[in-house]
Scaffold this motif. Structure first.
Motif, mmCIF file in Angstrom:
data_model
loop_
_atom_site.group_PDB
_atom_site.id
_atom_site.type_symbol
_atom_site.label_atom_id
_atom_site.label_comp_id
_atom_site.label_asym_id
_atom_site.label_seq_id
_atom_site.Cartn_x
_atom_site.Cartn_y
_atom_site.Cartn_z
ATOM 1 N N THR A 9 70.608 3.989 132.142
ATOM 2 C CA THR A 9 71.072 3.510 133.456
ATOM 3 C C THR A 9 70.230 2.328 133.928
ATOM 4 O O THR A 9 69.761 2.290 135.062
ATOM 5 N N GLY A 10 70.019 1.369 133.036
ATOM 6 C CA GLY A 10 69.339 0.132 133.416
ATOM 7 C C GLY A 10 70.358 -0.829 134.001
ATOM 8 O O GLY A 10 71.414 -0.420 134.505
ATOM 9 N N TYR A 11 70.058 -2.123 133.914
ATOM 10 C CA TYR A 11 70.938 -3.138 134.500
ATOM 11 C C TYR A 11 72.341 -3.041 133.912
ATOM 12 O O TYR A 11 73.340 -3.149 134.615
ATOM 13 N N ASP A 31 70.247 9.551 131.569
ATOM 14 C CA ASP A 31 69.013 8.802 131.331
ATOM 15 C C ASP A 31 67.885 9.789 131.079
ATOM 16 O O ASP A 31 67.881 10.899 131.631
ATOM 17 N N ILE A 32 66.916 9.372 130.238
ATOM 18 C CA ILE A 32 65.772 10.254 129.975
ATOM 19 C C ILE A 32 64.742 10.152 131.097
ATOM 20 O O ILE A 32 63.823 10.949 131.175
ATOM 21 N N ASP A 33 64.906 9.158 131.968
ATOM 22 C CA ASP A 33 63.966 8.957 133.065
ATOM 23 C C ASP A 33 64.387 9.840 134.254
ATOM 24 O O ASP A 33 65.323 9.517 134.990
ATOM 25 N N THR A 119 78.928 0.485 121.560
ATOM 26 C CA THR A 119 77.595 -0.125 121.704
ATOM 27 C C THR A 119 77.655 -1.340 122.619
ATOM 28 O O THR A 119 78.219 -2.378 122.277
ATOM 29 N N LYS A 120 77.053 -1.176 123.820
ATOM 30 C CA LYS A 120 76.952 -2.270 124.803
ATOM 31 C C LYS A 120 75.631 -2.994 124.630
ATOM 32 O O LYS A 120 75.517 -4.180 124.936
ATOM 33 N N SER A 121 74.607 -2.251 124.186
ATOM 34 C CA SER A 121 73.295 -2.885 123.985
ATOM 35 C C SER A 121 73.441 -4.051 123.023
ATOM 36 O O SER A 121 74.304 -4.027 122.139
HETATM 37 N N1 LIG Z 1 69.746 -6.906 131.546
HETATM 38 C C1 LIG Z 1 70.800 -7.651 131.321
HETATM 39 O O1 LIG Z 1 71.158 -8.478 132.136
HETATM 40 C C2 LIG Z 1 71.606 -7.511 130.064
HETATM 41 C C3 LIG Z 1 71.181 -6.707 129.031
HETATM 42 N N2 LIG Z 1 71.914 -6.608 127.873
HETATM 43 C C4 LIG Z 1 71.479 -5.707 126.808
HETATM 44 O O2 LIG Z 1 71.775 -4.369 127.235
HETATM 45 C C5 LIG Z 1 70.768 -3.464 126.779
HETATM 46 C C6 LIG Z 1 70.175 -2.718 127.963
HETATM 47 O O3 LIG Z 1 69.472 -3.632 128.778
HETATM 48 P P1 LIG Z 1 68.951 -3.231 130.243
HETATM 49 O O4 LIG Z 1 70.035 -2.555 130.974
HETATM 50 O O5 LIG Z 1 68.330 -4.456 130.808
HETATM 51 O O6 LIG Z 1 67.833 -2.145 129.840
HETATM 52 P P2 LIG Z 1 66.862 -1.305 130.779
HETATM 53 O O7 LIG Z 1 65.565 -1.269 130.062
HETATM 54 O O8 LIG Z 1 66.932 -1.804 132.180
HETATM 55 O O9 LIG Z 1 67.508 0.163 130.761
HETATM 56 C C7 LIG Z 1 67.565 0.994 129.645
HETATM 57 C C8 LIG Z 1 67.620 2.448 130.120
HETATM 58 O O10 LIG Z 1 67.845 3.302 128.997
HETATM 59 C C9 LIG Z 1 67.119 4.526 129.197
HETATM 60 N N3 LIG Z 1 66.981 5.215 127.892
HETATM 61 C C10 LIG Z 1 66.207 4.899 126.821
HETATM 62 N N4 LIG Z 1 66.408 5.783 125.814
HETATM 63 C C11 LIG Z 1 67.330 6.681 126.258
HETATM 64 C C12 LIG Z 1 67.970 7.817 125.679
HETATM 65 N N5 LIG Z 1 67.691 8.237 124.435
HETATM 66 N N6 LIG Z 1 68.869 8.502 126.424
HETATM 67 C C13 LIG Z 1 69.167 8.118 127.688
HETATM 68 N N7 LIG Z 1 68.604 7.047 128.280
HETATM 69 C C14 LIG Z 1 67.701 6.332 127.575
HETATM 70 C C15 LIG Z 1 65.828 4.046 129.821
HETATM 71 O O11 LIG Z 1 65.156 5.103 130.488
HETATM 72 C C16 LIG Z 1 66.338 2.955 130.780
HETATM 73 O O12 LIG Z 1 66.648 3.492 132.050
HETATM 74 C C17 LIG Z 1 69.787 -4.332 125.985
HETATM 75 O O13 LIG Z 1 70.164 -4.296 124.631
HETATM 76 C C18 LIG Z 1 69.990 -5.716 126.539
HETATM 77 O O14 LIG Z 1 69.681 -6.717 125.596
HETATM 78 C C19 LIG Z 1 73.093 -7.270 127.701
HETATM 79 C C20 LIG Z 1 73.580 -8.068 128.715
HETATM 80 C C21 LIG Z 1 72.895 -8.240 129.984
#
Ligand SMILES: NC(=O)C1=CN([C@@H]2O[C@H](COP(=O)(O)OP(=O)(O)OC[C@H]3O[C@@H](n4cnc5c(N)ncnc54)[C@H](O)[C@@H]3O)[C@@H](O)[C@H]2O)C=CC1
Ligand SMILES: O=C(O)[C@H]1O[C@H](OP(=O)(O)OP(=O)(O)OC[C@H]2O[C@@H](n3ccc(=O)[nH]c3=O)[C@H](O)[C@@H]2O)[C@H](O)[C@@H](O)[C@@H]1O
Length: 439
Positions: A9-11, A31-33, A119-121
Motif C-alpha cells: 500500500t505504497g504510492y 501490507d506487512i506494515d 504485476t504493477k511494480s
Molecule cells: N512511486 C511511484 O510514483 C511509482 C512507482 N512505481 C513502481 O511501483 C512499485 C511500488 O512503488 P511504491 O508504491 O513507491 O513503493 P512503496 O515503497 O511506497 O510501497 C511498497 C509497499 O509494499 C509493502 N510490502 C513489501 N513487501 C510486502 C509483502 N510481502 N506483502 C505485502 N506488502 C508488502 C511495504 O510495506 C510498502 O508499504 C515499484 O516497483 C516502483 O518502481 C511505478 C510507477 C510510479
C-alpha cells in the motif's frame, strides 16, 4: 465487478486499490506494515497524495475497500492479485527484487483458486517469467501472470490514474488479458496489449526517455547560460513542434524521486547483462548527477566561501505536492552546504519529517517560509511548491540579509527580480546582477 487483492500500500498500491474500488470493484489491500494498515483502517492515508484520503475514506465507508495484514485473507476469493511492492535500487544499481520474491512466496502459499497475478511494480524484463515459474513450482492451483506497469506521477497520482494516456497489458493468455480489460474498462482509458517482456520494457523505456528529455534540456540550459540565451524560451519554442512536445522540458536541478534515478540505473544494468553498453542513458545519469549539485556551484561562484553563510532552503521534497524525499536533490544540497561550513535553515510545507531523517543533524528546520528566509544570506529554491511561487520579490528583499536568490526551478520572472534589486541566479537563463553603487 471483480474481487481484487492489492499487495503493498505504497504510492502505487494504495492509489491503485482506491481507484479500483472507486470504479466499483471490491478491493482488499494487504501490507506487512502493521502501522500502515492500522492507520488506513482509521481512515488516515499513510502517504501525502492530493485527493487520496477523501477517496480512500469514501470507499472504505461504502464497504468496497478494506485493509489487512493477512495475505491468506486477502487472496480468498480474489479474481486478480495486484503486486505493488517496492523494487528499490541495490548498491550496484540493479533492481532489488527481494520484495517481489517474498510476494511470490506469499502467493504460492495462499492461492486458493484461479486468479490473475498482475504485476504493477516496475520489474526488469524477465521478472514476470520468474514469478510465474516460482509460483508454478510451489502450487497446483491454476493462475496466469500479467504485466501491467504503472505510469502515475507522485503528487498527481489520483488524477493520473483516472486520466492516463494508456493502460499497458502484457499477457501470454487471452483469458488473463480479457479479465484485465474488463477490470479496467470503467476507467475509459485506451488499452495497449502486448506480450509480457515488451510490456516490462515499455515501463523502463518510458521512464528512461522522460529522464533523457530532462537531461537533454539541462545540457541545453548550460549552453544557454554560456551563450546568452534563455532556456525557458528555447524549450517553449522546441516544444511547440508536436514531434518534440512541450512536456518534460523544464530545466532545473535535475530529476529525483523514487523512480527515474533507480529505473535509469536498472536499465543500464539490464542492458549490461546482455552485453549492451547503453551509452546514451549513462550520459543522462551523469548529467543529472552534475545538475543536482548546480546550486552549490553557483553559490560558490557568488560568495568567495560558503563558510558561515546562512542559506534558507525552500523545499525539501523531490517535487511539489508530495512528502517523498527519495533521491531528492535537497538531500545532496543540504549535505554539501553543511560540508562547506554553511548554516542551513530548511522549510517544506509537507516533507519536513522525512527530511529530518535524511539531512545532516546541523540543519535547522523551521515552520514557515518567512522564518527560513529571515536574516539568511541567500535562499536556495529547491522545490517549486505554489507557496514559494507566490512569494513576491518584496518578501525576499525584506527578509533576506542581502537579496540573493538561487532558484533551481526557474520560478520567477527575470524582469521582476531585476526591478526589485534581487541578485537572481536561475537555470539556463541570464543572471540578474544588482548594480552596486560605488561610494
Ligand atoms: N512511486 C511511484 O510514483 C511509482 C512507482 N512505481 C513502481 O511501483 C512499485 C511500488 O512503488 P511504491 O508504491 O513507491 O513503493 P512503496 O515503497 O511506497 O510501497 C511498497 C509497499 O509494499 C509493502 N510490502 C513489501 N513487501 C510486502 C509483502 N510481502 N506483502 C505485502 N506488502 C508488502 C511495504 O510495506 C510498502 O508499504 C515499484 O516497483 C516502483 O518502481 C511505478 C510507477 C510510479
Ligand atoms: O515510475 C515512476 O515512478 C514514475 O516516475 C515519474 O513520476 P514521478 O517521479 O512521480 O514525478 P515526475 O513528475 O516525473 O518528476 C520526476 C523528477 O523529474 C523532475 N522534472 C520533471 C519534469 C521536467 O520537465 N523537469 C524536471 O526536472 C521533477 O522535478 C522530479 O524531480 C514518471 O513521470 C511517471 O510516469 C512514472 O510512473
Amino acid at each position: 465487478m471483480k474481487n481484487i487483492a492489492v499487495i503493498g500500500t505504497g504510492y502505487v498500491g494504495l492509489v491503485t486499490g482506491v481507484a479500483l474500488s472507486e470504479i466499483g470493484h471490491s478491493v482488499i489491500c494487504v501490507d506487512i506494515d502493521e502501522q500502515k494498515v492500522a492507520s488506513m483502517r482509521e481512515g488516515i492515508s499513510p502517504i501525502y497524495e492530493p485527493g487520496l484520503s477523501e477517496l480512500m475514506k469514501k470507499n472504505y465507508e461504502a464497504g468496497r475497500l478494506s485493509f489487512t495484514t493477512s495475505h491468506e485473507m486477502a487472496f480468498a476469493g480474489a479474481d486478480a492479485i495486484y503486486i505493488a511492492v517496492g523494487t528499490p535500487q541495490k548498491e550496484d544499481g540493479t533492481a532489488d527484487l527481494r520484495f517481489i520474491e517474498s510476494v511470490a512466496r506469499n502467493i504460492a502459499e495462499y492461492l486458493a483458486d484461479y486468479a490473475v497475478v498482475v504485476t504493477k511494480s516496475t520489474v526488469p524484463v524477465g521478472t514476470n517469467d520468474y514469478i510465474k515459474q516460482y509460483i508454478e513450482k510451489h502450487t497446483d492451483v491454476p493462475f496466469d501472470v500479467v504485466s501491467n506497469p504503472e505510469f502515475l506521477r507522485e503528487g498527481s497520482a489520483v488524477h493520473d490514474t483516472f486520466n492516463g494516456d494508456r493502460i499497458v497489458i502484457g499477457s501470454s493468455t487471452g483469458l488473463a488479458a480479457s479479465i484485465l480489460k474488463e477490470i479496467n474498462k470503467p476507467f475509459g482509458i485506451p488499452i495497449f496489449k502486448t506480450d509480457i517482456r515488451s510490456s516490462e520494457m515499455i515501463k523502463y523505456a518510458s521512464n528512461a526517455f522522460l529522464a533523457t528529455k530532462i537531461s537533454f534540456v539541462n545540457e541545453i540550459a548550460a549552453l544557454c547560460e554560456k551563450l546568452g540565451a534563455n532556456v525557458d524560451d528555447v524549450a517553449q519554442g522546441m516544444g511547440q513542434d508536436k514531434r518534440i512536445g512541450e512536456k518534460f522540458l523544464n530545466a532545473g536541478i535535475g530529476y529525483g524521486g523514487s523512480c527515474f534515478p533507480k529505473d535509469t540505473s536498472a536499465l543500464v544494468q539490464i542492458a549490461g547483462n546482455v552485453e549492451h553498453e547503453f551509452t546514451l542513458l549513462k550520459a543522462v545519469i551523469e548529467v543529472n548527477y552534475k545538475q543536482q549539485r548546480l546550486l552549490i556551484d553557483k553559490a560558490r561562484e557568488h560568495f568567495d566561501s560558503l563558510r558561515g553563510k546562512t542559506i534558507a532552503m525552500l523545499g525539501t521534497a523531490f517535487k511539489p505536492n508530495t512528502d517523498d524525499m527519495r533521491e531528492a536533490a535537497s538531500t545532496i544540497l543540504a549535505r554539501e552546504l553543511v560540508l562547506a561550513g554553511a548554516n542551513v535553515v530548511a522549510y517544506d510545507p509537507v516533507a519536513m519529517e522525512p527530511a529530518r531523517k535524511l539531512f545532516p543533524e546541523a540543519v535547522d528546520f523551521v515552520d514557515s517560509v518567512e522564518s527560513a528566509l529571515d536574516g539568511a544570506d541567500a535562499a536556495f529554491l529547491v522545490t517549486e511548491w505554489d507557496e514559494f511561487k507566490e512569494l513576491t520579490p518584496a518578501q525576499y528583499v525584506s527578509f533576506l540579509k542581502e537579496p540573493v536568490l538561487f532558484d533551481g526551478r526557474n520560478c520567477y520572472d527575470l524582469e521582476k527580480m531585476k526591478a526589485a534589486g534581487i541578485e537572481y541566479y536561475s537555470v539556463g537563463r541570464p543572471v540578474v546582477k544588482v548594480e552596486k553603487e560605488l561610494v
